[in-house]
Write an enzyme that holds these catalytic residues in place. Structure first.
Site, mmCIF file in Angstrom:
data_model
loop_
_atom_site.group_PDB
_atom_site.id
_atom_site.type_symbol
_atom_site.label_atom_id
_atom_site.label_comp_id
_atom_site.label_asym_id
_atom_site.label_seq_id
_atom_site.Cartn_x
_atom_site.Cartn_y
_atom_site.Cartn_z
ATOM 1 N N HIS A 1 0.822 -1.065 0.152
ATOM 2 C CA HIS A 1 0.078 0.085 -0.039
ATOM 3 C C HIS A 1 0.800 1.138 -0.064
ATOM 4 O O HIS A 1 1.958 1.193 0.503
ATOM 5 C CB HIS A 1 -0.901 -0.063 1.183
ATOM 6 N N ASP B 1 3.673 -4.140 8.148
ATOM 7 C CA ASP B 1 2.245 -3.310 7.916
ATOM 8 C C ASP B 1 1.284 -4.484 8.213
ATOM 9 O O ASP B 1 1.262 -5.254 7.155
ATOM 10 C CB ASP B 1 2.455 -2.617 6.705
ATOM 11 N N GLN C 1 -3.814 -5.385 7.257
ATOM 12 C CA GLN C 1 -4.897 -6.345 6.831
ATOM 13 C C GLN C 1 -4.800 -7.671 7.353
ATOM 14 O O GLN C 1 -5.444 -8.372 6.866
ATOM 15 C CB GLN C 1 -4.650 -6.269 5.178
ATOM 16 N N LYS D 1 -10.205 -0.491 10.664
ATOM 17 C CA LYS D 1 -10.325 -1.814 9.910
ATOM 18 C C LYS D 1 -10.645 -3.061 10.709
ATOM 19 O O LYS D 1 -10.752 -4.078 10.379
ATOM 20 C CB LYS D 1 -9.099 -2.206 9.083
ATOM 21 N N CYS E 1 -4.677 2.387 -3.722
ATOM 22 C CA CYS E 1 -3.537 3.032 -2.925
ATOM 23 C C CYS E 1 -2.274 2.211 -3.210
ATOM 24 O O CYS E 1 -1.720 1.909 -2.320
ATOM 25 C CB CYS E 1 -3.826 3.440 -1.375
HETATM 26 C C1 LIG Z 1 -2.094 -3.134 3.495
HETATM 27 C C2 LIG Z 1 -2.322 -1.689 4.153
HETATM 28 N N1 LIG Z 1 -1.484 -1.113 4.681
HETATM 29 C C3 LIG Z 1 -1.969 0.163 5.074
HETATM 30 C C4 LIG Z 1 -3.061 0.924 4.887
HETATM 31 C C5 LIG Z 1 -3.492 2.256 5.347
HETATM 32 O O1 LIG Z 1 -4.392 2.273 6.405
HETATM 33 P P1 LIG Z 1 -4.808 3.755 6.910
HETATM 34 O O2 LIG Z 1 -5.324 4.403 5.853
HETATM 35 O O3 LIG Z 1 -5.899 3.392 7.769
HETATM 36 O O4 LIG Z 1 -3.735 4.481 7.420
HETATM 37 C C6 LIG Z 1 -4.001 0.010 4.251
HETATM 38 C C7 LIG Z 1 -5.485 0.686 3.831
HETATM 39 O O5 LIG Z 1 -6.020 0.271 3.307
HETATM 40 C C8 LIG Z 1 -3.577 -1.061 3.706
HETATM 41 O O6 LIG Z 1 -4.581 -1.898 3.065
#
Ligand SMILES: Cc1ncc(COP(=O)(O)O)c(C=O)c1O
Length: 405
Positions: A120, A195, A198, A221, A360
């Site tokens: 992402h 990260d 998910q 999430k 993203c």
């Molecule tokens: C794999 C992953 N990392 C990071 C994020 C970023 O999350 P946030 O927008 O809540 O900061 C997302 C959001 O969809 C994601 O899918």
């Protein structure tokens, strides 16, 4: 799976009975954000009616209640991921958590950091920006089955200080072996950031077992309100980090000539925090624990298998997820000849909420998968097989009318 009484669970989520374009909502955009149970929604109201004060600073009774609520929330998060409470820093979201590390980490010119094609933007852009400071950024490639090149991690380039990698991809659904990546990276002297945006909402997660140094995730999430997230920092590595934001409550002592900073987590919680959000995240964790993360993972795996099995009925639909050895409940696809936004629009007409576009993750979708976008259905534990049936039928209908080979 005694606790997986789906009918009962669904009643806890008021929005799931909402009508969209005359149909009962089928919410398949859980990777973007989850829905919230009444326990969290009502809990926020309770917080403002009974607990609201600025914690830590004031000593009056109400502020002490707010401080206790904030500390309790931190403890619940810590227990949920098997961390110690001081290792849990509250931030706004996974994005802020990763940016924080990119500022706090003591990089020197010539150091290397690695991230991957699966990321992402929030686990990509903070690292790419470090190039401005003379830090080299390596991008780990993926196979046609959406697996990371694990050979890369066996021999990290010299001067690699930090390996950043997603636990689960929000596009291909790939679940990476982050424990192994952590193990081999540590052997070569690099720290590791995961990260887990998910993954933590969907499976039991143990920071001590995985062993990584930084772990980022978002509350929204996993049933919690927007604007609250977590950065886990392993306490053994904390003393080398530099402050990110400076201001109230992140210091031990201040004079105009000298500042002595607090330890983690306060070091990274400058200013008044999202106390309501932390409280709501504690309630979300209570709710998840009541069902049990093992039960959630098992049920979601069942739903995911069902979805992929049913997807074999689809014609004129390309699928870009679910090929890796392990994958989660993410289903990325396109109706051949139709832009993903059009597919999402047509599904929405039937009350089915899916995401479309670049998710993203533009380098992954555009450069690697050579697409101008993809539609994505993503599951959570309140979804049902009946919803999947409806989704597949409606998608087949759209593909039949508008798709072409
Ligand atoms: C794999 C992953 N990392 C990071 C994020 C970023 O999350 P946030 O927008 O809540 O900061 C997302 C959001 O969809 C994601 O899918």
């Amino acid at each position: 799976m005694d606790n997986m009484d789906i009918e009962k669970i669904r009643k806890d989520f008021p929005i799931l009975s909402k009508k969209i374009n005359g149909n009962t909502l089928i919410y398949l955009d859980n990777a973007a954000t989850s829905q919230k149970p009444s326990a969290v929604i009502d809990g926020i109201k309770y917080f403002y009616e009974n607990i609201n004060a600025n914690p830590i600073r004031s000593i009056h009774g109400l502020a002490e209640e707010a401080t206790k609520a904030y500390n309790d929330a931190r403890q619940k998060v810590a227990a949920f991921i098997n961390a110690d409470p001081e290792e849990v820093v509250f931030v706004r979201n996974a994005t802020e958590a990763i940016n924080l590390v990119s500022f706090a980490f003591p990089f020197k010119e010539g150091d290397r950091v690695s991230t991957t094609y699966l990321e992402h933007h929030s686990n990509l852009l903070p690292w790419l920006r470090l190039k401005e400071k003379g830090i080299n950024v390596d991008i780990v490639s993926i196979s046609d089955d959406y697996e990371l090149d694990m050979d890369y991690y066996k021999q990290l380039p010299k001067n690699t200080r930090l390996v950043a990698v997603t636990h689960a991809s929000n596009v291909t659904g790939t679940i990476n072996d982050v424990k192994e990546i952590t193990r081999v990276s540590h052997e070569q002297g690099s720290l590791v950031l995961i990260d887990a945006a998910q993954s933590i909402p969907h499976m039991p997660f143990d920071v001590k077992d995985i062993g990584a140094d930084f772990i980022a995730f978002s509350g929204h999430k996993m049933l919690a309100p927007f604007g609250i997230g977590v950065l886990y920092i392993k306490k053994e590595i904390a003393e080398n980090l530099k402050p990110f934001l400076t201001g109230g409550e992140m210091i031990k002592d201040v004079s105009l000539s000298k500042v002595i900073y607090e330890n983690i987590p306060n070091l990274f919680e400058a200013g008044t925090q999202n106390i309501e959000g932390a409280y709501g995240m504690g309630l979300a964790i209570d709710y998840l624990n009541d069902i049990g993360m093992e039960n959630i993972e098992k049920y979601e795996n069942e739903l995911t298998s069902y979805l992929y099995e049913k997807s074999k009925e689809l014609k004129n639909v390309d699928i870009y997820s679910g090929k890796s050895k392990r994958f989660n409940g993410i289903f990325s696809f396109n109706v051949v000849g139709l832009h993903s936004h059009d597919t999402a629009y047509l599904l929405d007409k039937k009350g089915i909420a899916v995401r479309s576009g670049f998710h993203c993750a533009q380098p992954l979708i555009e450069d690697r998968l050579k697409l101008d976008g993809a539609a994505r259905a993503s599951l959570y534990f309140y979804n049902t097989k009946e919803e999947i049936d409806t989704f597949i039928n409606e998608l087949n209908d759209i593909a039949g009318k508008y798709g072409r080979r």
